[in-house]
Design an enzyme around this catalytic site. Structure first.
Site, PDB file in Angstrom:
ATOM      1  N   ARG A  81     -27.826   8.761 -32.030  1.00 23.89           N
ATOM      2  CA  ARG A  81     -26.526   8.140 -32.318  1.00 23.89           C
ATOM      3  C   ARG A  81     -26.239   6.978 -31.368  1.00 23.89           C
ATOM      4  O   ARG A  81     -25.831   5.895 -31.797  1.00 23.89           O
ATOM      5  CB  ARG A  81     -25.427   9.215 -32.207  1.00 23.89           C
ATOM      6  CG  ARG A  81     -24.056   8.695 -32.544  1.00 23.89           C
ATOM      7  CD  ARG A  81     -23.015   9.801 -32.431  1.00 23.89           C
ATOM      8  NE  ARG A  81     -23.096  10.702 -33.564  1.00 23.89           N
ATOM      9  CZ  ARG A  81     -23.491  11.972 -33.509  1.00 23.89           C
ATOM     10  NH1 ARG A  81     -23.870  12.483 -32.348  1.00 23.89           N
ATOM     11  NH2 ARG A  81     -23.514  12.737 -34.577  1.00 23.89           N
ATOM     12  N   ILE A  82     -26.461   7.160 -30.071  1.00 24.60           N
ATOM     13  CA  ILE A  82     -26.168   6.099 -29.106  1.00 24.60           C
ATOM     14  C   ILE A  82     -27.215   5.003 -29.178  1.00 24.60           C
ATOM     15  O   ILE A  82     -26.891   3.807 -29.181  1.00 24.60           O
ATOM     16  CB  ILE A  82     -26.080   6.682 -27.679  1.00 24.60           C
ATOM     17  CG1 ILE A  82     -24.903   7.652 -27.583  1.00 24.60           C
ATOM     18  CG2 ILE A  82     -25.921   5.560 -26.644  1.00 24.60           C
ATOM     19  CD1 ILE A  82     -24.855   8.447 -26.291  1.00 24.60           C
ATOM     20  N   CYS A 110     -28.590   5.147 -19.176  1.00 28.30           N
ATOM     21  CA  CYS A 110     -27.244   5.700 -19.358  1.00 28.30           C
ATOM     22  C   CYS A 110     -27.325   7.068 -20.024  1.00 28.30           C
ATOM     23  O   CYS A 110     -26.337   7.536 -20.604  1.00 28.30           O
ATOM     24  CB  CYS A 110     -26.386   4.766 -20.217  1.00 28.30           C
ATOM     25  SG  CYS A 110     -25.887   3.254 -19.388  1.00 28.30           S
ATOM     26  N   ALA A 111     -28.496   7.715 -19.974  1.00 25.03           N
ATOM     27  CA  ALA A 111     -28.693   8.988 -20.666  1.00 25.03           C
ATOM     28  C   ALA A 111     -28.459  10.158 -19.723  1.00 25.03           C
ATOM     29  O   ALA A 111     -27.367  10.715 -19.672  1.00 25.03           O
ATOM     30  CB  ALA A 111     -30.092   9.041 -21.275  1.00 25.03           C
ATOM     31  N   GLU A 138     -25.987  13.685  -8.193  1.00 23.92           N
ATOM     32  CA  GLU A 138     -24.721  12.957  -8.335  1.00 23.92           C
ATOM     33  C   GLU A 138     -23.659  13.550  -7.429  1.00 23.92           C
ATOM     34  O   GLU A 138     -23.400  14.754  -7.483  1.00 23.92           O
ATOM     35  CB  GLU A 138     -24.267  12.986  -9.797  1.00 23.92           C
ATOM     36  CG  GLU A 138     -25.229  12.236 -10.715  1.00 23.92           C
ATOM     37  CD  GLU A 138     -24.752  12.121 -12.157  1.00 23.92           C
ATOM     38  OE1 GLU A 138     -23.735  12.760 -12.504  1.00 23.92           O
ATOM     39  OE2 GLU A 138     -25.399  11.399 -12.933  1.00 23.92           O
ATOM     40  N   HIS A 172     -21.558   7.333 -13.330  1.00 22.07           N
ATOM     41  CA  HIS A 172     -21.555   8.179 -14.536  1.00 22.07           C
ATOM     42  C   HIS A 172     -20.273   7.976 -15.347  1.00 22.07           C
ATOM     43  O   HIS A 172     -19.551   8.925 -15.679  1.00 22.07           O
ATOM     44  CB  HIS A 172     -21.721   9.648 -14.171  1.00 22.07           C
ATOM     45  CG  HIS A 172     -22.306  10.469 -15.285  1.00 22.07           C
ATOM     46  ND1 HIS A 172     -23.076  11.577 -15.080  1.00 22.07           N
ATOM     47  CD2 HIS A 172     -22.244  10.328 -16.629  1.00 22.07           C
ATOM     48  CE1 HIS A 172     -23.457  12.092 -16.242  1.00 22.07           C
ATOM     49  NE2 HIS A 172     -22.965  11.343 -17.193  1.00 22.07           N
ATOM     50  N   ILE A 173     -20.017   6.711 -15.687  1.00 22.30           N
ATOM     51  CA  ILE A 173     -18.784   6.367 -16.413  1.00 22.30           C
ATOM     52  C   ILE A 173     -19.074   5.887 -17.824  1.00 22.30           C
ATOM     53  O   ILE A 173     -18.199   5.309 -18.476  1.00 22.30           O
ATOM     54  CB  ILE A 173     -17.986   5.284 -15.649  1.00 22.30           C
ATOM     55  CG1 ILE A 173     -18.842   4.025 -15.422  1.00 22.30           C
ATOM     56  CG2 ILE A 173     -17.460   5.831 -14.330  1.00 22.30           C
ATOM     57  CD1 ILE A 173     -18.058   2.832 -14.881  1.00 22.30           C
ATOM     58  N   GLY A 174     -20.293   6.149 -18.323  1.00 22.48           N
ATOM     59  CA  GLY A 174     -20.651   5.666 -19.655  1.00 22.48           C
ATOM     60  C   GLY A 174     -19.687   6.100 -20.739  1.00 22.48           C
ATOM     61  O   GLY A 174     -19.425   5.358 -21.690  1.00 22.48           O
ATOM     62  N   ALA A 175     -19.135   7.311 -20.619  1.00 22.58           N
ATOM     63  CA  ALA A 175     -18.219   7.829 -21.640  1.00 22.58           C
ATOM     64  C   ALA A 175     -16.757   7.666 -21.261  1.00 22.58           C
ATOM     65  O   ALA A 175     -15.871   8.163 -21.958  1.00 22.58           O
ATOM     66  CB  ALA A 175     -18.517   9.306 -21.895  1.00 22.58           C
TER      67      ALA A 175
END
Length: 525
Positions: free
Chosen positions: A148-149, A227-228, A258, A276-279
């Site tokens: 999806r991404i 970014c996974a 992290e 870790h701000i991809g979402a």
């Protein structure tokens, strides 16, 4: 109906829930308080703070739904929920665009040295000559993982005029042609790409997928973006490649640890790092809240939700009959995905004996597909969307039923064809799951722990040589099963071992005389 909102979510999601239920918002609730009050609720919504443990689930006789307003469900005991017949739902589509846009932002930052230019100006300098960048137009983007991404990244990259290579064993040629991308092997992608973006899940197979060997294949001007999940890129190898100028740059939103407290990557200028701000966008969090609220509404109104991670709704009596075979189906699917080489092109499932007469075996096929697809895709595969995703990936799935089941009351038979070979396995449930046949050879083994499946010629000394090789590497054999049809012919051996078996050891066994192949399979207990 009562819903507990245990973590902060967007107000629009709460407004949707209030149309059908009494909503209690307590975003500071402690684990002890949750354990005390969960008995009074029909649904709970969490994000990442609140842990829905087995203990919480056991204390919740009314609970029908556990909803994660996001993607990952690491904070939810899905197995315990499934055992209690509680649906676990999430909102996977909520972050697709957000993560894809963050990927493009990191790509632009690398291409135009935005992070360095920003720092320079803020420090009072005007170093225009130091920040010569590159255009994305006509550059080649390599996308590892076309879920999806990954698909959203491709769409955006094409609008920048980029050429796109894709490495994904489970994308069909038709889907690739429709997207305007070229399917290639990983080695080809690494060698040809100017920018590489990773969109696969973290599994045993993908851990350190990008390490020294892979980085050495890349152009010395190439960029890599992750970014996974942390751990897919070997950060030590990445640091060496960046500091030695063997690749041009990197951008990471995820890390092996992290936060990355003492990582040497923090000292490099040719890497862009985000926490870790991809979402993390307003829209993604809003959409996640609305999606899970609507899913809960569907259940309360008698409908079927679309993002169920563990199982669709079954009649209690049917679920009772199928429950043992759901466990078996999950195990067989895990065996198939690990034992079958290459891209699985077709799956034939046959239900035999008494099992053929039980209604709704579709849940078993969906369970098998979920076990096959989840380890190889970034997007979560659940029992609702598994058939659709399999079709999208070009996998032909057929179901059959037959009354005959040999010496067993019931059997599940899987026959798989891939672009590199075939594999078959049969299983039954006699007080516990059992594998009773592999590639037409009779065996009798419980599918759990670490298993080795070896194909070899049944000649004197072959079994001993395999055992000796494992012993040389301090790998202990717990159980051994051998299946053969004739003396001196082809045979299959299944070994249960007590330690993980490195790929290098498997390669040494494959080199032994009369050994045709061996694979390692890791199953949960």
């Amino acid at each position: 109906m009562r819903v507990l909102v245990a973590d902060s979510i967007n107000e629009k999601g709460i407004a949707e829930l209030e149309k059908v239920a009494e909503v209690v918002v307590d975003t500071d609730i402690t684990p002890e308080e949750l354990l005390e009050i969960i008995k009074d609720f029909d649904a709970i919504i969490v994000r990442s703070r609140t842990k829905v443990t087995r203990e919480v689930i056991e204390a919740a006789p009314r609970l029908k739904i556990i909803a994660r307003a996001g993607v990952g469900v690491d904070n939810i005991d899905v197995k315990a929920a499934t055992e209690k017949g509680i649906m676990v739902i999430n909102a996977p589509e909520s972050t697709s665009v957000t993560v894809a846009e963050h990927t493009m932002g990191l790509m632009l930052a690398l291409a135009r040295k935005i992070h360095l230019a920003d720092k320079s100006v803020k420090e009072g300098r005007w170093d225009k000559s130091k920040f010569m960048g590159i255009e994305l137009n006509n550059k080649t983007l390599g996308v590892i993982g076309m879920g999806r991404i990954g698909s959203q990244v491709v769409t955006r990259a094409k609008s920048f005029g980029m050429n796109v290579l894709v490495h994904d064993p489970y994308i069909s040629r038709e889907a690739a042609d429709k997207m305007g991308v070229e399917i290639v092997e990983l080695e080809t992608l690494l060698k040809r790409s100017d920018i590489i973006s990773i969109h696969v899940p973290l599994t045993q197979e993908t851990r350190h997928l990008i390490s020294d060997h892979e980085l050495d294949m890349m152009k010395d001007t190439a960029f890599i973006i992750n970014c996974a999940r942390g751990g897919i890129v070997d950060e030590k190898a990445l640091y060496n490649a960046l500091s030695e100028g063997r690749i041009g740059g990197a951008a990471l939103d995820v890390f092996e640890e992290e936060p990355p407290k003492d990582s040497p990557l923090l000292r490099l200028d040719n890497v862009v790092l985000t926490p870790h701000i991809g979402a993390s966008t307003v829209e993604a969090q809003r959409d996640a809240a609305i999606i899970v609220a609507n899913e809960i509404r569907k259940v309360f109104e008698g409908g079927t939700p679309q993002n169920v991670l563990n199982m669709p709704v079954l009649e209690p009596e049917t679920f009772k009959l199928l429950k043992p075979y759901i466990v078996l189906a999950e195990k067989l699917g895990s065996v198939v995905v690990q034992a079958t080489p290459g891209k699985i092109e077709s799956l034939e499932v046959t239900y035999c004996g008494e099992l053929a007469e039980i209604p709704q075996q579709d849940i078993l096929t969906r369970t098998i597909l979920q076990s096959i697809l989840n380890p190889i895709l970034t997007e979560p595969v659940n029992l609702v969307n598994a058939p659709m995703i399999a079709e999208k990936r070009g996998m032909i799935v057929t179901e059959g039923r037959r009354s005959e089941s040999g010496d067993y009351k019931s059997l599940i038979v899987l026959n798989v064809k891939s672009d590199k070979g075939e594999f078959s396995v049969e299983g039954t449930h006699i007080r516990e799951p059992k594998i009773v046949k592999i590639n037409d050879y009779n065996v009798d083994i419980k599918p759990e722990g670490i298993m080795l499946i070896a194909k070899y010629k049944d000649l004197p000394g072959t079994i001993g040589a395999i055992g000796t090789k494992l012993g040389e590497h301090n790998i202990n054999i717990a159980i051994m099963q051998v299946g053969r049809k004739e003396i001196g012919g082809e045979a299959v051996m299944v070994l249960k071992v007590d330690q993980e078996v490195p790929a290098t050891v498997l390669d040494e066994i494959k080199e032994l005389e009369n050994v045709d192949d061996i694979v390692a399979i890791e199953l949960s207990h």
